[in-house]
Design an enzyme around this catalytic site. Structure first.
Site, PDB file in Angstrom:
ATOM      1  N   HIS A 215     -51.654 -31.869 -32.477  1.00  0.00           N
ATOM      2  CA  HIS A 215     -52.805 -32.538 -33.116  1.00  0.00           C
ATOM      3  C   HIS A 215     -53.255 -33.772 -32.333  1.00  0.00           C
ATOM      4  O   HIS A 215     -52.959 -34.919 -32.687  1.00  0.00           O
ATOM      5  CB  HIS A 215     -52.577 -32.843 -34.594  1.00  0.00           C
ATOM      6  N   ASN A 218     -53.935 -37.679 -33.269  1.00  0.00           N
ATOM      7  CA  ASN A 218     -53.212 -38.045 -34.481  1.00  0.00           C
ATOM      8  C   ASN A 218     -51.724 -38.201 -34.196  1.00  0.00           C
ATOM      9  O   ASN A 218     -51.106 -37.363 -33.550  1.00  0.00           O
ATOM     10  CB  ASN A 218     -53.439 -37.006 -35.583  1.00  0.00           C
ATOM     11  N   GLY A 248     -62.812 -33.155 -40.310  1.00  0.00           N
ATOM     12  CA  GLY A 248     -63.682 -34.299 -40.541  1.00  0.00           C
ATOM     13  C   GLY A 248     -62.945 -35.529 -41.015  1.00  0.00           C
ATOM     14  O   GLY A 248     -63.568 -36.577 -41.225  1.00  0.00           O
ATOM     15  N   ASP A 271     -53.029 -27.666 -39.804  1.00  0.00           N
ATOM     16  CA  ASP A 271     -51.985 -28.600 -40.239  1.00  0.00           C
ATOM     17  C   ASP A 271     -51.974 -28.658 -41.767  1.00  0.00           C
ATOM     18  O   ASP A 271     -51.664 -29.696 -42.369  1.00  0.00           O
ATOM     19  CB  ASP A 271     -52.201 -29.991 -39.636  1.00  0.00           C
TER      20      ASP A 271
END
EC number: 3.5.1.25
Length: 378
Positions: A215, A218, A248, A271
């Site tokens: 990811h 993040n 988003g 995720d």
């Protein structure tokens, strides 16, 4: 329950078939559970799609649960419920991701999920931890994080019976690069994530054999113009697939647009946690309490994002509508790119003859109309 598609031969007529190089109008032929080069002899079933799009079945390489169920304990009933939920929303190939747990919990979960992988319910197990940086732990319990432990890793691989497919770790931890090499030797994909390390540390991991950035953005040191960190290292390395949570919330569309402009190796992931498909409420992710409000999952009493509540169908549709990708590029990011990262693209990920007949028929708003897996319409 999935139903056979007629006698095993079916033609999807008047379809807009989304291929890696564009959209082709015509018919898609299926026989014996695979995509065929042409119609089968005899009287196969014909389904008129009236101009609807057909995209490859989605491949989610990072998902923790859904429909109120989690993969975390390796329980067959919960794992099947989560996988069935995502399958109904177009994810025909799904990994089972585990957050950090104590050694015995992880061992039990891997052992239980290996049986489901052998049955084809999931494509394998992703260990997101426990070898992560405390400074970037996200929704992982910092008390359970630990330095890379080769003996523990070997035990998990052994219990997984060939179904542990990926492990995320922070490359700056002591022994991390050795574990990357060991993972590669064991046939396990090494991923860089939950890291506070520098760009140099990430590049060292990629040189050691890591091939995924978990990811992107993040739970990792952010991009800075004087020290690009793991983000720049991953985007600049042609060997590396970068995961992107396109909900988003984790990454705004403008940043996602930059990622797709920078690399052809961006893979959409969900995720997703147990709250996917369930609405707002209080949930668990591993040992952590999670609050979901307005579809946003955060650790109870805090601000750390704790996974998502989306499906791959949501991520795909947002890629077209919000990020502005052509439909074929969005389909590639949701199917072929993750399939390549997992090494299963010879079988799934695109609508090419000889591959499994895993596909999603979309309505005019690019929402899932119906799903087919291995030639069986759900």
């Amino acid at each position: 329950m999935a139903k056979p598609a007629g006698d095993g031969a079916v033609s999807l007529a008047n379809a807009r078939i989304v291929l890696p190089d564009g959209v082709r109008d015509g018919a898609l032929h299926i026989a014996g559970g695979t995509i065929a080069a042409g119609p089968a002899p005899g009287s196969g079933e014909v389904i008129d799609l009236a101009g609807r799009h057909v995209v490859p079945g989605f491949v989610d390489m990072h998902v923790h649960g859904g429909a109120g169920a989690s993969y975390q304990l390796g329980r067959a009933d919960e794992a099947r419920r989560a996988a069935s939920f995502h399958l109904a929303h177009g994810t025909t190939t799904t990994m089972a991701s585990l957050v950090t747990g104590d050694p015995e919990e992880l061992a039990g979960a891997v052992e239980g999920l290996a049986d489901l992988a052998a049955d084809g319910v999931i494509a394998g197990v992703h260990l997101e931890g426990p070898y992560l940086a405390r400074a970037r732990c996200g929704a992982h319990d910092p008390a359970l994080l630990r330095d890379p432990d080769p003996a523990e890793f070997r035990r998990l691989v052994r219990l997984g019976r060939g179904h542990v497919r990926m492990i995320t770790l922070a490359p700056e931890l002591p022994g991390a690069l050795d574990l990357v090499r060991e993972a590669v030797d064991a046939g396990v994909i090494a991923a860089v994530g939950h890291t506070d390390g520098s760009g140099r540390a990430a590049r060292a991991a990629f040189d050691a054999g890591a091939r995924v950035a978990t990811h992107l953005f993040n739970a990792m040191r952010p991009l800075h113009h004087r020290e690009g960190g793991p983000v720049a290292a991953a985007l600049n390395d042609p060997r590396v697939t970068v995961e992107l949570i396109n909900d988003g919330v984790h990454v705004e569309p403008a940043v996602a647009r930059l990622v797709f402009a920078a690399t052809p190796r961006a893979a959409l992931i969900t995720d997703a946690m147990a709250a996917a498909g369930m609405g707002d409420g209080d949930y668990r992710l591993g040992v952590m309490d999670v609050e979901v409000r307005d579809g946003r999952a955060v650790l109870a009493g805090g601000t750390s994002i704790a996974g998502s509540t989306i499906t791959m169908a949501d991520a795909f549709r947002r890629a077209v509508a919000d990020v502005g990708l052509p439909i074929e590029r969005a389909a590639e990011a949701a199917s072929l790119t993750p399939a390549r990262a997992l090494g299963i693209d010879a079988r799934v990920g695109s609508l090419e003859p000889g591959k499994d007949a895993d596909l999603v028929v979309l309505d005019d708003d690019l929402r899932v109309d119906w799903v087919m897996r291995r030639g069986r319409r759900l």
